[in-house]
Design an enzyme around this catalytic site. Structure first.
Site, PDB file in Angstrom:
ATOM      1  N   ALA A 127       0.788  -1.235  -0.103  1.00 49.84           N
ATOM      2  CA  ALA A 127       0.152   0.536   0.060  1.00 49.84           C
ATOM      3  C   ALA A 127       0.829   1.047  -0.124  1.00 49.84           C
ATOM      4  CB  ALA A 127      -0.277  -0.487   1.290  1.00 49.84           C
ATOM      5  N   LEU A 128       1.284   2.213  -1.214  1.00 48.60           N
ATOM      6  CA  LEU A 128       1.175   3.159  -1.631  1.00 48.60           C
ATOM      7  C   LEU A 128       1.242   4.261  -1.717  1.00 48.60           C
ATOM      8  CD1 LEU A 128       4.994   4.975  -1.666  1.00 48.60           C
ATOM      9  CD2 LEU A 128       4.613   3.350  -3.359  1.00 48.60           C
ATOM     10  N   SER A 129       0.690   3.701  -3.823  1.00 51.10           N
ATOM     11  CA  SER A 129      -0.487   5.225  -3.716  1.00 51.10           C
ATOM     12  C   SER A 129      -1.246   5.289  -2.608  1.00 51.10           C
ATOM     13  CB  SER A 129      -0.950   4.188  -4.778  1.00 51.10           C
ATOM     14  OG  SER A 129       0.041   4.443  -6.007  1.00 51.10           O
ATOM     15  N   GLY A 248       9.386  -5.669  -7.915  1.00 55.76           N
ATOM     16  CA  GLY A 248       8.269  -5.764  -8.963  1.00 55.76           C
ATOM     17  C   GLY A 248       8.086  -5.378 -10.075  1.00 55.76           C
ATOM     18  N   GLU A 369       2.402  -0.277 -10.601  1.00 61.33           N
ATOM     19  CA  GLU A 369       4.027  -0.562 -10.265  1.00 61.33           C
ATOM     20  C   GLU A 369       4.244   0.501 -11.349  1.00 61.33           C
ATOM     21  OE1 GLU A 369       5.581  -3.453  -8.892  1.00 61.33           O
ATOM     22  OE2 GLU A 369       3.861  -4.878  -8.510  1.00 61.33           O
TER      23      GLU A 369
HETATM   24  N1  CAA Z   1      16.482   2.738  -4.788  1.00 60.56           N
HETATM   25  C1  CAA Z   1      17.065   3.287  -3.836  1.00 60.56           C
HETATM   26  N2  CAA Z   1      16.672   4.498  -3.132  1.00 60.56           N
HETATM   27  C2  CAA Z   1      15.935   5.309  -4.756  1.00 60.56           C
HETATM   28  C3  CAA Z   1      15.347   4.718  -5.212  1.00 60.56           C
HETATM   29  C4  CAA Z   1      15.821   3.259  -5.780  1.00 60.56           C
HETATM   30  N3  CAA Z   1      15.302   2.410  -6.396  1.00 60.56           N
HETATM   31  N4  CAA Z   1      14.037   5.698  -6.539  1.00 60.56           N
HETATM   32  C5  CAA Z   1      14.366   7.072  -5.592  1.00 60.56           C
HETATM   33  N5  CAA Z   1      15.522   6.115  -4.719  1.00 60.56           N
HETATM   34  C6  CAA Z   1      15.433   7.713  -3.511  1.00 60.56           C
HETATM   35  C7  CAA Z   1      16.785   8.781  -3.655  1.00 60.56           C
HETATM   36  O1  CAA Z   1      17.876   8.330  -4.057  1.00 60.56           O
HETATM   37  C8  CAA Z   1      16.455   9.561  -3.577  1.00 60.56           C
HETATM   38  O2  CAA Z   1      17.096  10.119  -2.329  1.00 60.56           O
HETATM   39  P1  CAA Z   1      18.137  11.070  -1.685  1.00 60.56           P
HETATM   40  O3  CAA Z   1      18.105  12.557  -2.282  1.00 60.56           O
HETATM   41  O4  CAA Z   1      19.360  10.824  -0.696  1.00 60.56           O
HETATM   42  O5  CAA Z   1      18.482  10.695  -3.654  1.00 60.56           O
HETATM   43  C9  CAA Z   1      14.867   9.544  -2.165  1.00 60.56           C
HETATM   44  O6  CAA Z   1      14.753   8.186  -2.787  1.00 60.56           O
HETATM   45  C10 CAA Z   1      13.371  10.124  -2.962  1.00 60.56           C
HETATM   46  O7  CAA Z   1      14.154   9.869  -4.922  1.00 60.56           O
HETATM   47  P2  CAA Z   1      13.100  11.166  -6.015  1.00 60.56           P
HETATM   48  O8  CAA Z   1      13.656  11.901  -5.664  1.00 60.56           O
HETATM   49  O9  CAA Z   1      13.242  10.002  -6.976  1.00 60.56           O
HETATM   50  O10 CAA Z   1      12.198  10.701  -5.955  1.00 60.56           O
HETATM   51  P3  CAA Z   1      11.172  11.658  -6.797  1.00 60.56           P
HETATM   52  O11 CAA Z   1       9.573  11.814  -6.075  1.00 60.56           O
HETATM   53  O12 CAA Z   1      11.285  12.376  -7.882  1.00 60.56           O
HETATM   54  O13 CAA Z   1      10.643  10.138  -7.642  1.00 60.56           O
HETATM   55  C11 CAA Z   1       9.903   8.294  -9.067  1.00 60.56           C
HETATM   56  C12 CAA Z   1      10.950   9.613  -8.655  1.00 60.56           C
HETATM   57  C13 CAA Z   1      10.392   7.730 -10.098  1.00 60.56           C
HETATM   58  C14 CAA Z   1       8.670   8.889  -9.862  1.00 60.56           C
HETATM   59  C15 CAA Z   1       8.926   7.727  -8.333  1.00 60.56           C
HETATM   60  O14 CAA Z   1       8.040   8.417  -7.454  1.00 60.56           O
HETATM   61  C16 CAA Z   1       7.876   6.733  -8.669  1.00 60.56           C
HETATM   62  O15 CAA Z   1       8.263   5.256  -8.894  1.00 60.56           O
HETATM   63  N6  CAA Z   1       6.622   6.635  -9.407  1.00 60.56           N
HETATM   64  C17 CAA Z   1       6.151   5.476  -9.355  1.00 60.56           C
HETATM   65  C18 CAA Z   1       5.554   4.965  -8.223  1.00 60.56           C
HETATM   66  C19 CAA Z   1       4.950   3.478  -8.324  1.00 60.56           C
HETATM   67  O16 CAA Z   1       5.158   2.541  -9.013  1.00 60.56           O
HETATM   68  N7  CAA Z   1       3.475   3.186  -8.048  1.00 60.56           N
HETATM   69  C20 CAA Z   1       2.843   1.631  -7.505  1.00 60.56           C
HETATM   70  C21 CAA Z   1       2.093   1.472  -6.803  1.00 60.56           C
HETATM   71  S1  CAA Z   1       2.355  -0.294  -6.361  1.00 60.56           S
HETATM   72  C22 CAA Z   1       0.696  -0.817  -7.127  1.00 60.56           C
HETATM   73  O17 CAA Z   1       0.114   0.077  -7.926  1.00 60.56           O
HETATM   74  C23 CAA Z   1      -0.245  -1.291  -6.959  1.00 60.56           C
HETATM   75  C24 CAA Z   1      -0.122  -3.308  -6.814  1.00 60.56           C
HETATM   76  O18 CAA Z   1      -0.890  -3.448  -5.674  1.00 60.56           O
HETATM   77  C25 CAA Z   1       0.308  -3.269  -7.612  1.00 60.56           C
END
Ligand code: CAA
Length: 387
Positions: A127-129, A248, A369
């Site tokens: 549960a993220l979103s 995932g 995801e």
């Molecule tokens: N591994 C380690 N650290 C990470 C990382 C990773 N893969 N991705 C980001 N981070 C860290 C970054 O390094 C950063 O830390 P620092 O400030 O120390 O550098 C911190 O996390 C924040 O990262 P960003 O600045 O990159 O964050 P952002 O706000 O710009 O977001 C994004 C980036 C890629 C858009 C991210 O928000 C994202 O992936 N969004 C999509 C979310 C998603 O996939 N949701 C699906 C939920 S699950 C679902 O669908 C339902 C289900 O049940 C299947």
């Protein structure tokens, strides 16, 4: 058919056979009715647990099979080719909550939750979103505040796969305070179980596809969570979630490939049976060219996925490669299922044949995801930092 170029081990072939037999017996005969009725079949959870398919990546000490990522993804492709809804339940469970617990959980947390999850006694969810925090996951608002030896959580989570039947939910909530927001570093991960006071399941979504997989809102209303349910370190929940999503997204890629393959195989059969203008439509070169492009894209998607998975099994960082595999496989699934509907003509547009379901199921692989746009953000950032 799985590509012979993959160079599979005997064990991997046996896993594929087991998954295929399970799909033929339990999934394929029921998939259309479950889709029509938006019915989640709860008996699948212990049945998959019995096979070991809910603990594929967990070590034997937690009743898991201790397999590598490639073996798991091969099984997932087979399950998805039989019923994509069952595959997303299996993918979320194996890739997100169990991996988060295994990687970041304390010894006591792992001991308590992982074995029942592997056995299929407790289904996992993630549960993220939230209603106002989708692609911009770090903007989530669900608030946790400390109260003695508990956390009190208030807020709503959305798009939770398997949320109606989950026994363990890994949920992200803010542990920073309104007067000192810390962005992504103000988020923590909690182990939630449905027996907690203040927990309830909210609206169930009425979806276009994956209709046999329940997607729900979860409501946390002053939910009292024992302090020992905090996962890992306070403030690290967003990073744990992002790292788990890398895994995932491989699962969703395998699922998309399974859907595409099912559509391709159905199309291959159909074009040899369907006669127009005095011959099987398979004899028309235009039809053969479509099949050629479908087969090529599926093979390319699988190759990209297995390259990323093999790297992961070697311990290599695969952030951008996981996004590439998910992006390419999900767009392939959408493209291949569109071609399959076209090859079936009018019969592709009705529920008598499964291709219209494959088409509807494929769409969400470009959304959940992380949308295709989010995958491009991850890949683009990696490209600029010297991928
Ligand atoms: N591994 C380690 N650290 C990470 C990382 C990773 N893969 N991705 C980001 N981070 C860290 C970054 O390094 C950063 O830390 P620092 O400030 O120390 O550098 C911190 O996390 C924040 O990262 P960003 O600045 O990159 O964050 P952002 O706000 O710009 O977001 C994004 C980036 C890629 C858009 C991210 O928000 C994202 O992936 N969004 C999509 C979310 C998603 O996939 N949701 C699906 C939920 S699950 C679902 O669908 C339902 C289900 O049940 C299947």
């Amino acid at each position: 058919m799985i590509d012979p170029l993959l160079d599979l081990t005997e064990e991997q072939r046996a896993i594929i056979e087991t998954a295929r037999a399970f799909g033929d017996e339990h999934l394929r005969p029921n998939a259309a009715a479950w889709d029509r009725d938006a019915h989640f079949e709860p008996s699948l959870v212990p049945a998959l647990g019995e096979l070991g398919f809910l603990g594929m990546l967990l070590p034997a000490e937690y009743d898991g099979l201790g397999l590598d990522a490639r073996s798991y993804l091969l099984a997932l492709e087979e399950i998805a080719a039989a019923d994509a809804s069952t595959a997303v339940m299996m993918s979320v469970h194996n890739s997100l909550p169990t991996q988060m617990l295994l990687t970041f959980g304390s010894a006591a947390q792992k001991q308590r939750y992982l074995a029942p999850m592997a056995r299929g006694e407790r289904l996992g969810a993630f549960a993220l979103s939230e209603p106002d925090a989708g692609s911009d996951a770090a903007s989530l608002r669900c608030q946790a505040r400390r109260d003695g030896d508990h956390w009190i959580l208030d807020g709503a989570k959305s798009w939770v796969t398997s949320g109606t039947h989950a026994g363990v939910i890994l949920a992200m909530a803010r542990t920073d305070t309104p007067d000192a927001r810390k962005g992504a570093k103000g988020i923590s991960a909690f182990i939630i179980t449905p027996d907690l006071p203040g927990f309830s399941v909210g609206k169930k979504e009425d979806k276009m596809g994956m209709r046999a997989s329940p997607t729900v809102q979860l409501v946390f209303d002053g939910m009292r969570v024992p302090a020992d349910r905090l996962l890992g370190q306070e403030g690290m929940g967003f990073i744990y979630a992002m790292q788990s999503l890398e895994h995932g997204r491989l699962g969703i890629a395998a699922q998309a490939i399974g859907i595409a393959r099912a559509a391709y195989e159905a199309a291959c059969t159909y074009v040899t049976e369907r006669k127009q203008f005095g011959k099987a439509i398979a004899e028309f070169q235009a039809v053969q060219f479509k099949l050629a492009d479908m087969a090529t894209r599926i093979t390319a998607a699988r190759s990209l996925l297995h390259m990323a998975a093999a790297a992961k099994d070697r311990g290599v960082e695969i952030g951008a490669q996981s996004s590439m595999a998910k992006l390419f496989a999900s767009e392939t699934a959408m493209w291949v299922t569109t071609q399959a509907v076209q090859l079936f003509g009018g019969y592709g547009y009705v529920k008598e044949y499964p291709v219209e379901r494959y088409f509807r199921d494929a769409k969400v692989t470009e959304i959940y995801e992380g949308t295709s746009e989010v995958q491009r953000v991850v890949i683009g950032r990696a490209a600029l930092s010297g991928l």
